[in-house]
Design an enzyme around this catalytic site. Structure first.
Site, PDB file in Angstrom:
ATOM      1  N   ASP A   1       0.820  -1.221  -0.092  1.00  0.00           N
ATOM      2  CA  ASP A   1      -0.041  -0.154   0.014  1.00  0.00           C
ATOM      3  C   ASP A   1       0.914   1.279   0.061  1.00  0.00           C
ATOM      4  O   ASP A   1       1.925   1.229   0.435  1.00  0.00           O
ATOM      5  CB  ASP A   1      -0.798   0.133   1.069  1.00  0.00           C
ATOM      6  CG  ASP A   1      -2.006  -1.038   1.017  1.00  0.00           C
ATOM      7  OD1 ASP A   1      -2.457  -1.341   0.015  1.00  0.00           O
ATOM      8  OD2 ASP A   1      -2.575  -1.420   2.134  1.00  0.00           O
TER       9      ASP A   1
ATOM     10  N   ASP B   1      -7.020  -1.414  -4.804  1.00  0.00           N
ATOM     11  CA  ASP B   1      -7.962  -1.198  -3.997  1.00  0.00           C
ATOM     12  C   ASP B   1      -9.236  -0.165  -4.571  1.00  0.00           C
ATOM     13  O   ASP B   1     -10.387  -0.202  -4.454  1.00  0.00           O
ATOM     14  CB  ASP B   1      -7.659  -0.355  -2.572  1.00  0.00           C
ATOM     15  CG  ASP B   1      -6.601  -1.503  -1.863  1.00  0.00           C
ATOM     16  OD1 ASP B   1      -6.871  -2.560  -1.826  1.00  0.00           O
ATOM     17  OD2 ASP B   1      -5.752  -0.906  -1.091  1.00  0.00           O
TER      18      ASP B   1
END
Length: 146
Positions: free
Chosen positions: A110, A127
């Protein structure tokens, strides 16, 4: 069916490749800071908001099984695939990209951190693509003329 499959594979490869390319940049050391947004590296051992991180190494196999189940369902119900190949391709590409991270890096890579006004969870391109896929699927289900 063949046109949908061809388009689906192309979109899958595109979303998967973009996500992995961005993650390679981040893993290579790219960083950026601003008042509202930061690009920084984090490894998410869980799912959204780090939920289920306690499952540790099992999570990747659970997610892989879920995506495998989706593929089996699509092989069984081809009309569903043809009707929804666009969001399904995006969803599967993003899901497999994040699962690949778990196998290679021990967690999902991330990097987008929103911190203006409030602190939001750190996330990645995959995402966002999952959110886009869900929105497209809902639109096709509820608003598209049949």
């Amino acid at each position: 069916m063949r046109i949908a499959l061809f388009r689906s594979l192309g979109l899958f490869v595109l979303v998967f490749a973009i996500d992995q390319a961005i993650k390679a940049l981040i893993l290579g050391g790219f960083r950026w800071e601003s008042e509202a947004l930061s690009i920084t590296l984090a490894f998410n051992k869980g799912v959204a908001f780090s939920m289920f991180a306690f499952l540790e190494g099992w999570l990747k196999y659970i997610q892989l099984g879920m995506l495998g189940g989706i593929l089996l369902f699509l092989a069984y119900d081809r009309s569903f695939f043809v009707a929804h190949y666009l969001p399904l391709s995006i969803l599967l590409a993003a899901g497999f990209s994040n699962i690949l991270d778990r196998f290679i890096h021990g967690g999902v890579v991330d990097y987008v951190y929103w911190h203006y006004g409030f602190e939001f969870a750190i996330f990645n391109f995959a995402d966002v693509m999952i959110d886009v896929a869900v929105a497209l699927f809902l639109w096709q289900t509820f608003f598209k003329q049949k």
